[in-house]
Scaffold this active site. Structure first.
Site, mmCIF file in Angstrom:
data_model
loop_
_atom_site.group_PDB
_atom_site.id
_atom_site.type_symbol
_atom_site.label_atom_id
_atom_site.label_comp_id
_atom_site.label_asym_id
_atom_site.label_seq_id
_atom_site.Cartn_x
_atom_site.Cartn_y
_atom_site.Cartn_z
ATOM 1 N N SER A 13 5.084 3.359 -4.033
ATOM 2 C CA SER A 13 3.748 3.466 -4.638
ATOM 3 C C SER A 13 3.543 2.310 -5.618
ATOM 4 O O SER A 13 3.563 1.165 -5.200
ATOM 5 C CB SER A 13 3.595 4.839 -5.324
ATOM 6 O OG SER A 13 2.283 5.014 -5.809
ATOM 7 N N THR A 14 3.393 2.594 -6.904
ATOM 8 C CA THR A 14 3.145 1.548 -7.892
ATOM 9 C C THR A 14 4.253 0.496 -7.869
ATOM 10 O O THR A 14 5.427 0.824 -7.991
ATOM 11 C CB THR A 14 3.052 2.158 -9.306
ATOM 12 O OG1 THR A 14 2.189 3.280 -9.277
ATOM 13 C CG2 THR A 14 2.526 1.128 -10.294
ATOM 14 N N HIS A 62 1.333 4.187 -1.109
ATOM 15 C CA HIS A 62 0.119 4.815 -1.636
ATOM 16 C C HIS A 62 -0.949 3.748 -1.860
ATOM 17 O O HIS A 62 -0.778 2.831 -2.657
ATOM 18 C CB HIS A 62 0.401 5.513 -2.965
ATOM 19 C CG HIS A 62 1.324 6.678 -2.841
ATOM 20 N ND1 HIS A 62 2.032 7.186 -3.909
ATOM 21 C CD2 HIS A 62 1.659 7.447 -1.773
ATOM 22 C CE1 HIS A 62 2.751 8.219 -3.508
ATOM 23 N NE2 HIS A 62 2.544 8.388 -2.217
ATOM 24 N N MET A 117 4.951 5.908 -9.197
ATOM 25 C CA MET A 117 4.718 7.041 -10.087
ATOM 26 C C MET A 117 4.907 8.349 -9.322
ATOM 27 O O MET A 117 4.722 8.405 -8.112
ATOM 28 C CB MET A 117 3.291 7.001 -10.647
ATOM 29 C CG MET A 117 3.033 5.913 -11.679
ATOM 30 S SD MET A 117 1.441 6.133 -12.505
ATOM 31 C CE MET A 117 0.294 5.774 -11.170
ATOM 32 N N ASP A 128 6.474 11.933 -5.074
ATOM 33 C CA ASP A 128 6.231 12.027 -3.635
ATOM 34 C C ASP A 128 7.472 11.561 -2.883
ATOM 35 O O ASP A 128 8.015 10.491 -3.169
ATOM 36 C CB ASP A 128 5.016 11.172 -3.258
ATOM 37 C CG ASP A 128 4.621 11.335 -1.796
ATOM 38 O OD1 ASP A 128 4.963 12.369 -1.194
ATOM 39 O OD2 ASP A 128 3.974 10.424 -1.256
#
Length: 378
Positions: free
Chosen positions: A196-197, A223, A317, A320
């Protein structure tokens, strides 16, 4: 412990050529108890001066601005006065491509404006803006300035590759890691990556270091909202010797190809006969606010029990991937690599895997490709 958790106030600079947008974003951020907006800037040139003068802890940067755009400003800021930056981008094709470049230049994250340059409905994503800026404010600069510079590669091999059924997931003989995750000898092996991030740069660092003859498929959940995943895939495809593409519903899953989940759709696997295919699902709800979600892909993989899975959970973050990994560990054969806290831009997703006892290996980002190839005996 994160500075925001300890109550330390983080100073934010808001950069946008629209006075309306500057005011709106400043108001959003000012509601956070640990964020103080210390200034605004109306273009990239102004932003560079304000960063030098005000020394903010985090910056929101519009991509499209007059005099000097956000990309040029970002490059200069990261070169001379590095600070965590969250980009605000339009959802146009050009906007998406520029956003991918911004991630490459060192931006922590981005937010897609829902209504163009001047978004009257920006209120719809207020929570996302505040959450991402708050997270970015705690990122250590060393993790943003660490560079991975792959050389451009010739794509002729990839361009002429015939995607035939014979290429689909040929059997491998992976190294069995005793007392850790379990692989079945001679079973077909798929690689799954969740991030993600900070993910775009992490994916670049990993995928560019895999060889063209990489004899396994790679399924990726990053994401990202609708309209951005194709630009990410296209950008990575120009840098990698393996083939990188945005996943398409119903296509066969081939060795030497990385499939990036489409924004707004869950990525799943399905088996037909002796072959495996991509399934995209825009009906199943989001998981913890994410569609695509890593959990959904891992649960889909767990239903195909005859395969081996080498799963890599990297920067991001939240958590998940944790629930899906629990399902996969219980029902399938998997070895799991978690990115280390030392190199994760945001140590959320890998931390959740490690703390749940689901990681077989913990690796710095630059060591993940070598570890993957070692396990698959390249």
């Amino acid at each position: 412990m994160d500075d925001l958790e300890t109550g330390k106030i983080k100073k934010a600079l808001v950069v946008d050529d629209s006075a309306f947008m500057r005011k709106l974003i400043s108001d959003f951020l000012s509601k956070h108890p640990n964020i103080e907006v210390i200034g605004t800037a109306r273009n990239g040139k102004d932003a560079i001066e304000k960063v030098k003068l005000l020394k903010p802890d985090v910056v929101t940067m519009d991509v499209e601005m007059p005099i000097m755009d956000g990309l040029e400003a970002l490059k200069e800021i990261m070169a001379n006065h590095p600070v965590p930056v969250v980009m605000l981008s339009s959802t146009t094709k050009e906007g998406a491509e520029n956003t991918m470049l911004a991630m490459e230049y060192g931006a922590v994250d981005f937010v897609a404006k829902p209504g163009g340059a001047i978004s009257l409905n920006l209120k719809d994503i207020e929570e996302e803006i505040v959450e991402k800026v708050a997270a970015a404010s705690g990122v250590h600069i060393s993790k943003l300035t660490r560079t991975h510079k792959p050389k451009p590669v010739q794509k002729s091999v990839v361009a002429t590759r015939k995607e035939t059924v014979s290429q689909i997931a040929k059997p491998l003989k992976p190294k069995i890691n005793k007392n850790k995750g379990v692989f079945v000898k001679n079973a077909k092996t798929f690689v799954i990556i969740g991030t993600s991030t900070g993910g775009p740069r992490a994916l670049q660092a990993v995928l560019t270091n895999l060889p063209a003859e990489f004899a396994a498929p790679i399924l990726i959940v990053q994401h990202m909202p609708v309209g951005f995943t194709k630009s990410l895939a296209d950008r990575l495809n120009t840098l990698c010797t393996i083939h990188v593409k945005e996943a398409e519903n119903g296509e066969p899953i081939l060795n030497g190809t990385a499939y990036i989940a489409q924004g707004g759709k869950h990525l799943k696997m399905k088996k037909l006969g002796q072959s495996y295919f991509i399934q995209l699902d825009e009906i199943e709800p989001s998981r913890s606010g994410h569609r695509p979600a890593v959990d959904v892909l891992l649960e889909s993989a767990a239903a195909i029990k005859e395969l081996n899975y080498l799963t890599v959970i990297m920067t991001g973050m939240g958590s998940d991937g944790k629930v899906g990994m629990e399902v996969l560990k219980k029902n399938g054969q998997t070895l799991t690599i978690a990115e280390s806290a030392e190199t994760s831009v945001v140590y959320g997703m890998p931390k959740a895997i490690v703390e749940a006892g689901l990681a077989d290996e913990i690796e710095d980002l630059q060591d993940i490709p070598k570890k993957v190839m070692g396990i698959l005996k390249f």
